[in-house]
Design a protein around this motif. Structure first.
Motif, PDB file in Angstrom:
ATOM      1  N   GLN A 385      29.869  42.470  24.757  1.00 33.02           N
ATOM      2  CA  GLN A 385      30.926  41.785  25.475  1.00 33.02           C
ATOM      3  C   GLN A 385      30.341  41.005  26.650  1.00 33.02           C
ATOM      4  OE1 GLN A 385      34.067  44.432  26.639  1.00 33.02           O
ATOM      5  NE2 GLN A 385      34.116  45.505  24.668  1.00 33.02           N
ATOM      6  N   ASP A 386      31.056  39.992  27.053  1.00 31.87           N
ATOM      7  CA  ASP A 386      30.642  39.233  28.232  1.00 31.87           C
ATOM      8  C   ASP A 386      31.169  39.947  29.466  1.00 31.87           C
ATOM      9  OD1 ASP A 386      29.372  37.283  26.730  1.00 31.87           O
ATOM     10  OD2 ASP A 386      31.228  36.121  26.489  1.00 31.87           O
ATOM     11  N   LEU A 387      30.274  40.627  30.164  1.00 33.91           N
ATOM     12  CA  LEU A 387      30.657  41.374  31.360  1.00 33.91           C
ATOM     13  C   LEU A 387      30.344  40.540  32.593  1.00 33.91           C
ATOM     14  CD1 LEU A 387      29.164  44.871  30.380  1.00 33.91           C
ATOM     15  CD2 LEU A 387      31.468  43.971  29.962  1.00 33.91           C
ATOM     16  N   ASP A 388      31.346  40.340  33.435  1.00 27.98           N
ATOM     17  CA  ASP A 388      31.107  39.540  34.635  1.00 27.98           C
ATOM     18  C   ASP A 388      30.271  40.333  35.633  1.00 27.98           C
ATOM     19  OD1 ASP A 388      32.797  41.337  35.985  1.00 27.98           O
ATOM     20  OD2 ASP A 388      34.562  40.082  35.606  1.00 27.98           O
ATOM     21  N   TRP A 389      29.842  39.636  36.680  1.00 25.46           N
ATOM     22  CA  TRP A 389      28.932  40.271  37.652  1.00 25.46           C
ATOM     23  C   TRP A 389      29.591  41.435  38.369  1.00 25.46           C
ATOM     24  CZ3 TRP A 389      24.548  41.730  39.075  1.00 25.46           C
ATOM     25  CH2 TRP A 389      24.292  42.124  40.400  1.00 25.46           C
ATOM     26  N   VAL A 390      30.856  41.353  38.695  1.00 27.65           N
ATOM     27  CA  VAL A 390      31.545  42.433  39.402  1.00 27.65           C
ATOM     28  C   VAL A 390      31.543  43.696  38.533  1.00 27.65           C
ATOM     29  CG1 VAL A 390      33.741  43.215  40.365  1.00 27.65           C
ATOM     30  CG2 VAL A 390      32.956  40.864  40.748  1.00 27.65           C
ATOM     31  N   TYR A 391      31.836  43.512  37.237  1.00 32.92           N
ATOM     32  CA  TYR A 391      31.859  44.648  36.311  1.00 32.92           C
ATOM     33  C   TYR A 391      30.470  45.283  36.209  1.00 32.92           C
ATOM     34  CZ  TYR A 391      33.851  47.313  32.446  1.00 32.92           C
ATOM     35  OH  TYR A 391      34.316  48.324  31.657  1.00 32.92           O
ATOM     36  N   ARG A 392      29.437  44.400  36.078  1.00 31.36           N
ATOM     37  CA  ARG A 392      28.060  44.910  35.976  1.00 31.36           C
ATOM     38  C   ARG A 392      27.635  45.618  37.271  1.00 31.36           C
ATOM     39  NH1 ARG A 392      24.581  42.109  31.976  1.00 31.36           N
ATOM     40  NH2 ARG A 392      25.960  40.903  30.614  1.00 31.36           N
ATOM     41  N   PHE A 393      28.065  45.061  38.416  1.00 34.68           N
ATOM     42  CA  PHE A 393      27.694  45.685  39.684  1.00 34.68           C
ATOM     43  C   PHE A 393      28.314  47.076  39.822  1.00 34.68           C
ATOM     44  CE2 PHE A 393      28.339  46.307  44.307  1.00 34.68           C
ATOM     45  CZ  PHE A 393      27.007  46.320  44.684  1.00 34.68           C
ATOM     46  N   ASN A 394      29.559  47.239  39.373  1.00 37.89           N
ATOM     47  CA  ASN A 394      30.204  48.559  39.418  1.00 37.89           C
ATOM     48  C   ASN A 394      29.483  49.545  38.517  1.00 37.89           C
ATOM     49  OD1 ASN A 394      32.190  47.866  41.284  1.00 37.89           O
ATOM     50  ND2 ASN A 394      33.599  47.121  39.704  1.00 37.89           N
ATOM     51  N   ILE A 395      28.987  49.058  37.368  1.00 38.95           N
ATOM     52  CA  ILE A 395      28.208  49.935  36.478  1.00 38.95           C
ATOM     53  C   ILE A 395      26.925  50.384  37.170  1.00 38.95           C
ATOM     54  CG2 ILE A 395      26.889  50.006  34.334  1.00 38.95           C
ATOM     55  CD1 ILE A 395      28.972  48.155  33.100  1.00 38.95           C
ATOM     56  N   ILE A 396      26.253  49.438  37.833  1.00 44.72           N
ATOM     57  CA  ILE A 396      25.009  49.758  38.543  1.00 44.72           C
ATOM     58  C   ILE A 396      25.265  50.775  39.647  1.00 44.72           C
ATOM     59  CG2 ILE A 396      23.191  48.823  40.019  1.00 44.72           C
ATOM     60  CD1 ILE A 396      23.465  46.192  38.444  1.00 44.72           C
ATOM     61  N   LYS A 397      26.380  50.609  40.372  1.00 52.51           N
ATOM     62  CA  LYS A 397      26.707  51.565  41.432  1.00 52.51           C
ATOM     63  C   LYS A 397      26.958  52.952  40.859  1.00 52.51           C
ATOM     64  CE  LYS A 397      30.133  49.680  43.646  1.00 52.51           C
ATOM     65  NZ  LYS A 397      31.183  49.574  44.695  1.00 52.51           N
ATOM     66  N   GLY A 398      27.625  53.025  39.712  1.00 54.80           N
ATOM     67  CA  GLY A 398      27.875  54.317  39.079  1.00 54.80           C
ATOM     68  C   GLY A 398      26.584  54.991  38.670  1.00 54.80           C
ATOM     69  N   ILE A 399      25.641  54.200  38.089  1.00 59.32           N
ATOM     70  CA  ILE A 399      24.347  54.760  37.704  1.00 59.32           C
ATOM     71  C   ILE A 399      23.590  55.251  38.933  1.00 59.32           C
ATOM     72  CG2 ILE A 399      22.101  54.217  36.689  1.00 59.32           C
ATOM     73  CD1 ILE A 399      23.549  52.196  34.887  1.00 59.32           C
ATOM     74  N   ALA A 400      23.603  54.467  39.991  1.00 60.08           N
ATOM     75  CA  ALA A 400      22.908  54.851  41.222  1.00 60.08           C
ATOM     76  C   ALA A 400      23.502  56.114  41.825  1.00 60.08           C
ATOM     77  CB  ALA A 400      22.964  53.700  42.230  1.00 60.08           C
ATOM     78  N   SER A 401      24.834  56.237  41.754  1.00 59.35           N
ATOM     79  CA  SER A 401      25.497  57.435  42.279  1.00 59.35           C
ATOM     80  C   SER A 401      25.056  58.677  41.516  1.00 59.35           C
ATOM     81  CB  SER A 401      27.019  57.277  42.180  1.00 59.35           C
ATOM     82  OG  SER A 401      27.676  58.472  42.577  1.00 59.35           O
ATOM     83  N   GLY A 402      24.949  58.554  40.175  1.00 59.20           N
ATOM     84  CA  GLY A 402      24.491  59.688  39.383  1.00 59.20           C
ATOM     85  C   GLY A 402      23.049  60.054  39.689  1.00 59.20           C
ATOM     86  N   LEU A 403      22.181  59.032  39.828  1.00 60.67           N
ATOM     87  CA  LEU A 403      20.773  59.304  40.155  1.00 60.67           C
ATOM     88  C   LEU A 403      20.637  59.924  41.535  1.00 60.67           C
ATOM     89  CD1 LEU A 403      19.106  56.042  38.777  1.00 60.67           C
ATOM     90  CD2 LEU A 403      18.987  58.340  37.801  1.00 60.67           C
TER      91      LEU A 403
END
Length: 407
Positions: A385-403
């Motif tokens: 899917q075409d994920l916009d930057w805001v969506y991708r940034f929220n994914i990155i924040k979630g990954i960082a929170s888990g790490l």
């Protein structure tokens, strides 16, 4: 004696009749823990003074770290109606124990609400540590005020006066814990892989005032009788001793050589279950949930085995079951580590491990089912899917929170 030198055993001694509505009480007892080798003080697992609304728990309670009071499924359950003061000689990360030599206050669980390294405060205010499994007798005092709900626990060497400052002090409403308006009182202990002996030498319990003093003259004689006797010097000729020792050594080595291969596999397979607890699911449950590990339920396959979608028949919960095959690169050590580590993790960005099961050579791990699949499907797969930057940034924040949580 609560437990003898047999491994993986529980022993208990409780009042035959129940007491009435819990108000206040005062108790003191002298105990003795004799480790397998009295020189190093290594013992398992300990003993506990306990109050319970029922004695029916003995049928389901486990030995080892559960001290014959609870089990893996019932721990923390309010229906246990159980209060205990534990004297524990093993550090178990499963229960967040502070060390391998501590006193703890437990309510419906082996996870203590308050604990302290075993010892006492001397008259000068200095803390003096004590080794519970030293083979030396010690005395415990437990006092509960039903009005203020204040509970205090004190520990001291045998024949010492009760310390002015308690070792532990907590506020516990035993009226709400023991909700059946009656309770039984007594002791429970358990052994693990190490074969220790646990004794209650003397005990006084009173619900209407201070506990009656113990008869130390009689108790000293009991202590003398149960403690290991020092070895006396032998008058047998040295040549005979050497011959007997040599023959005995040869016999023992022959027996060990025969039994070693048979016992090694069984020991490796089952000892670890004592530390992580019994399986959370039966193999039959997981076979039913995955429709016999049908290919139609297959979610994916990797180096460690296959992952199947399933639905638990009892709770109707969707789960993901990782079936670790014997040919997998994931061995028993990695399997145990995954249970010990992931079983204690709780984070919204980490997949929750629900439990495990074993069947012959198969190892199975059960996780929460993630209906959206993995991230790579959205980035590179057929579901891209075409994920916009805001969506991708929220994914990155979630990954960082888990790490961040993991570290």
């Amino acid at each position: 004696m609560l437990t003898n030198s047999d491994p993986q055993r529980s022993g208990r001694a409780f009042s035959r009749r129940s007491f009435g509505y819990i108000t206040s009480f005062s108790t003191t007892f002298v105990f003795l823990i004799i480790p397998p080798d009295s020189k190093d003080g290594v013992s398992a697992h300990g003993l506990a003074f306990a109050l319970s609304s029922t004695v029916g728990f003995v049928f389901d309670a486990h030995p080892g770290p559960y001290l014959g009071l609870t089990n893996m499924k019932s721990r923390g359950n309010g229906t246990n109606q159980l209060f205990a003061v534990e004297l524990d000689t093993i550090k178990n990360p499963q229960f967040s124990y502070i060390d391998e030599n501590h006193v703890g206050i437990d309510v419906n669980s082996m996870v203590s609400i308050n604990s302290h390294t075993a010892g006492y405060y001397a008259s000068n205010g200095m803390f003096s540590p004590l080794k519970l499994a030293s083979g030396q007798p010690m005395q415990v005092w437990v006092d509960y005020d039903g009005t203020s709900h204040n509970l205090s626990v004190s520990l001291a060497p045998y024949l010492e006066h009760k310390p002015q400052r308690p070792l532990l002090s907590s506020t516990v409403n035993l009226t709400s814990v023991l909700a059946n308006n009656s309770f039984y009182v007594g002791f429970s202990s358990s052994t693990g892989l190490l074969k220790s002996r646990h004794y209650i030498i003397g005990w006084s319990f009173n619900t209407t005032g201070k506990a009656q003093p113990l008869n130390y003259t009689s108790l000293s004689q009991v202590i003398e009788d149960v403690r290991p006797k020092p070895q006396t010097r032998s008058h047998i000729p040295r040549a005979i001793i050497v011959l007997v020792v040599t023959i005995s050594t040869v016999i023992v080595l022959l027996i060990c050589a025969v039994l070693y291969a048979l016992r090694k596999k069984a020991r490796n397979n089952f000892e670890w279950e004592i530390e992580v607890g019994p399986p959370s699911f039966t193999y039959k449950e997981l076979v039913s949930a995955t429709k016999g590990f049908s290919d139609a339920m297959l979610l994916g396959e990797g180096g460690f085995g296959k992952v199947y979608k399933g639905m638990l028949q009892t709770s109707k919960q969707n789960v993901a079951t990782k079936r670790v095959s014997p040919e997998s690169r994931q061995g028993m050590k990695e399997f145990i580590s995954e249970i010990m580590i992931l079983g204690h993790l709780r984070h919204r960005n980490l997949v929750q491990l629900l439990g495990y099961s074993r069947h012959r050579n198969e190892l199975l791990l059960v996780y929460d089912y993630m209906p959206n699949g993995s991230l790579d499907r959205f980035l590179h797969g057929q579901d891209r899917q075409d994920l916009d930057w805001v969506y991708r940034f929220n994914i990155i924040k979630g990954i960082a929170s888990g790490l961040f949580y993991l570290h």
